[in-house]
Write a protein that holds these residues in place. Structure first.
Motif, PDB file in Angstrom:
ATOM      1  N   LEU A   1      -4.084   6.972  -2.466  1.00  0.00           N
ATOM      2  CA  LEU A   1      -3.878   5.759  -1.676  1.00  0.00           C
ATOM      3  C   LEU A   1      -3.840   4.599  -2.661  1.00  0.00           C
ATOM      4  O   LEU A   1      -4.879   4.057  -3.048  1.00  0.00           O
ATOM      5  CB  LEU A   1      -4.993   5.577  -0.652  1.00  0.00           C
ATOM      6  CG  LEU A   1      -4.827   4.411   0.331  1.00  0.00           C
ATOM      7  CD1 LEU A   1      -3.579   4.596   1.180  1.00  0.00           C
ATOM      8  CD2 LEU A   1      -6.055   4.271   1.210  1.00  0.00           C
ATOM      9  N   MET A   2      -2.633   4.236  -3.092  1.00  0.00           N
ATOM     10  CA  MET A   2      -2.459   3.257  -4.159  1.00  0.00           C
ATOM     11  C   MET A   2      -2.205   1.853  -3.598  1.00  0.00           C
ATOM     12  O   MET A   2      -1.448   1.675  -2.633  1.00  0.00           O
ATOM     13  CB  MET A   2      -1.289   3.656  -5.057  1.00  0.00           C
ATOM     14  CG  MET A   2      -1.510   4.930  -5.848  1.00  0.00           C
ATOM     15  SD  MET A   2      -2.788   4.760  -7.132  1.00  0.00           S
ATOM     16  CE  MET A   2      -4.020   5.916  -6.518  1.00  0.00           C
ATOM     17  N   PHE A   3      -2.841   0.871  -4.235  1.00  0.00           N
ATOM     18  CA  PHE A   3      -2.622  -0.541  -3.918  1.00  0.00           C
ATOM     19  C   PHE A   3      -1.777  -1.118  -5.046  1.00  0.00           C
ATOM     20  O   PHE A   3      -2.193  -1.126  -6.210  1.00  0.00           O
ATOM     21  CB  PHE A   3      -3.962  -1.266  -3.792  1.00  0.00           C
ATOM     22  CG  PHE A   3      -4.816  -0.725  -2.679  1.00  0.00           C
ATOM     23  CD1 PHE A   3      -4.751  -1.261  -1.400  1.00  0.00           C
ATOM     24  CD2 PHE A   3      -5.673   0.350  -2.909  1.00  0.00           C
ATOM     25  CE1 PHE A   3      -5.525  -0.756  -0.372  1.00  0.00           C
ATOM     26  CE2 PHE A   3      -6.455   0.865  -1.885  1.00  0.00           C
ATOM     27  CZ  PHE A   3      -6.376   0.315  -0.611  1.00  0.00           C
TER      28      PHE A   3
ATOM     29  N   ILE B   1       0.861  -1.178   0.000  1.00  0.00           N
ATOM     30  CA  ILE B   1       0.000   0.000   0.000  1.00  0.00           C
ATOM     31  C   ILE B   1       0.898   1.230   0.000  1.00  0.00           C
ATOM     32  O   ILE B   1       1.872   1.284   0.756  1.00  0.00           O
ATOM     33  CB  ILE B   1      -0.922   0.018   1.226  1.00  0.00           C
ATOM     34  CG1 ILE B   1      -1.821  -1.216   1.241  1.00  0.00           C
ATOM     35  CG2 ILE B   1      -1.779   1.281   1.258  1.00  0.00           C
ATOM     36  CD1 ILE B   1      -2.646  -1.345   2.504  1.00  0.00           C
ATOM     37  N   GLN B   2       0.568   2.196  -0.850  1.00  0.00           N
ATOM     38  CA  GLN B   2       1.394   3.405  -0.924  1.00  0.00           C
ATOM     39  C   GLN B   2       0.538   4.657  -0.775  1.00  0.00           C
ATOM     40  O   GLN B   2      -0.023   5.157  -1.745  1.00  0.00           O
ATOM     41  CB  GLN B   2       2.177   3.457  -2.232  1.00  0.00           C
ATOM     42  CG  GLN B   2       3.106   4.674  -2.328  1.00  0.00           C
ATOM     43  CD  GLN B   2       4.164   4.523  -3.378  1.00  0.00           C
ATOM     44  OE1 GLN B   2       5.006   3.620  -3.310  1.00  0.00           O
ATOM     45  NE2 GLN B   2       4.165   5.406  -4.366  1.00  0.00           N
TER      46      GLN B   2
ATOM     47  N   ILE C   1      -4.915   4.708 -11.900  1.00  0.00           N
ATOM     48  CA  ILE C   1      -4.264   3.456 -12.271  1.00  0.00           C
ATOM     49  C   ILE C   1      -2.891   3.819 -12.806  1.00  0.00           C
ATOM     50  O   ILE C   1      -2.691   4.891 -13.388  1.00  0.00           O
ATOM     51  CB  ILE C   1      -5.056   2.667 -13.334  1.00  0.00           C
ATOM     52  CG1 ILE C   1      -5.281   3.515 -14.597  1.00  0.00           C
ATOM     53  CG2 ILE C   1      -6.387   2.180 -12.773  1.00  0.00           C
ATOM     54  CD1 ILE C   1      -5.902   2.740 -15.746  1.00  0.00           C
ATOM     55  N   GLY C   2      -1.921   2.949 -12.584  1.00  0.00           N
ATOM     56  CA  GLY C   2      -0.584   3.289 -13.027  1.00  0.00           C
ATOM     57  C   GLY C   2       0.383   2.129 -12.948  1.00  0.00           C
ATOM     58  O   GLY C   2       0.001   0.973 -12.709  1.00  0.00           O
TER      59      GLY C   2
ATOM     60  N   ALA D   1      -3.431   0.698  -8.438  1.00  0.00           N
ATOM     61  CA  ALA D   1      -4.750   1.304  -8.604  1.00  0.00           C
ATOM     62  C   ALA D   1      -5.234   1.740  -7.232  1.00  0.00           C
ATOM     63  O   ALA D   1      -4.847   1.162  -6.208  1.00  0.00           O
ATOM     64  CB  ALA D   1      -5.741   0.321  -9.232  1.00  0.00           C
ATOM     65  N   GLY D   2      -6.076   2.787  -7.209  1.00  0.00           N
ATOM     66  CA  GLY D   2      -6.607   3.249  -5.935  1.00  0.00           C
ATOM     67  C   GLY D   2      -7.237   4.622  -6.036  1.00  0.00           C
ATOM     68  O   GLY D   2      -7.184   5.281  -7.084  1.00  0.00           O
ATOM     69  N   PRO D   3      -7.827   5.091  -4.941  1.00  0.00           N
ATOM     70  CA  PRO D   3      -8.495   6.393  -4.930  1.00  0.00           C
ATOM     71  C   PRO D   3      -7.516   7.541  -4.696  1.00  0.00           C
ATOM     72  O   PRO D   3      -6.415   7.346  -4.172  1.00  0.00           O
ATOM     73  CB  PRO D   3      -9.458   6.265  -3.751  1.00  0.00           C
ATOM     74  CG  PRO D   3      -8.740   5.359  -2.799  1.00  0.00           C
ATOM     75  CD  PRO D   3      -8.005   4.364  -3.661  1.00  0.00           C
TER      76      PRO D   3
END
Length: 220
Positions: free
Chosen positions: A117-119, A77-78, A175-176, A131-133
């Motif tokens: 908040l990237m997973f 988690i980032q 997304i990235g 991906a994340g919000p």
């Protein structure tokens, strides 16, 4: 504002979890938490804006800090805190007179503090998809006008906009991907599609931020 507070709370909770993960890293198979800084270029636009028929992408920038928190051998988690310069560019006039090309254009600059908040999933240790919000709070809005003759600027002005006309909170889905050349330095790319109308009282189609980011990240 409530959604922004929720986003910050999630980030704070993630950072608190990071400390727990660091403490217990010697007793688990996951890597220790890594902190870092990142920055790069934004290519942003505004979608479905009936008043900006000639709207084009605008070049901006982003920069901030992050924590990468492993939760399994291939997942992490980032949470991040970024300064984001978004908006779009509009060409008002573009004419040729006597062999000289005159152009008048303006760029709408919308500045946010963003909390993504990237997973992340690591296919290999140095390559990931994410991906994340993203939760954002507007801190400034302005229009910058520029006149050019044959590509050379002949006049430029900047005007602050009434922030009360805008929704302060902006929500997006990102997304990235990223690739780390070394254990510390990596190249990142991300697209964030806004889901929130940037205008507070909009009687027409919703106008949303869209942004493609590319940049460098450095892990300590």
């Amino acid at each position: 504002m409530k959604k922004l507070i929720l986003g910050i709370a999630l980030t704070a909770g993630s950072l608190a979890f990071a400390q727990t993960t660091t403490t217990s890293s010697n007793m688990s198979s996951t890597s220790p938490v890594r902190f870092g800084i990142k920055g790069g270029m934004n290519v942003s636009s505004l979608s479905n804006d009936a008043g900006l028929d000639d709207s084009k992408s605008k070049i901006g920038f982003n920069g901030g800090v992050f924590a990468n928190i492993p939760v399994a051998s291939s997942f992490s988690i980032q949470p991040e805190v970024l300064y984001n310069n978004l908006g779009s560019k509009v060409t008002l006039t573009d004419v040729n007179i006597g062999g000289n090309n005159y152009t008048a254009e303006y760029a709408r600059h919308l500045d946010y503090i963003s909390v993504p908040l990237m997973f992340q999933y690591n296919f290999v240790p140095n390559f990931y998809l994410e991906a994340g919000p993203e939760f954002s709070f507007m801190i400034d809005a302005r229009d910058k006008y520029k006149n050019t003759k044959n590509g050379s600027t002949t006049g430029a002005e900047s005007y602050s906009l009434n922030k009360d006309a805008f929704n302060k909170f902006n929500f997006g889905i990102g997304i990235g991907a990223g690739y780390y050349f070394t254990d510390n330095i990596g190249l990142t790319a991300r697209y964030v599609a806004g889901t929130t109308d940037i205008y507070k009282n909009n009687n027409g189609d919703a106008v949303r931020n869209n942004n493609f980011q590319v940049g460098l990240a450095f892990k300590f």
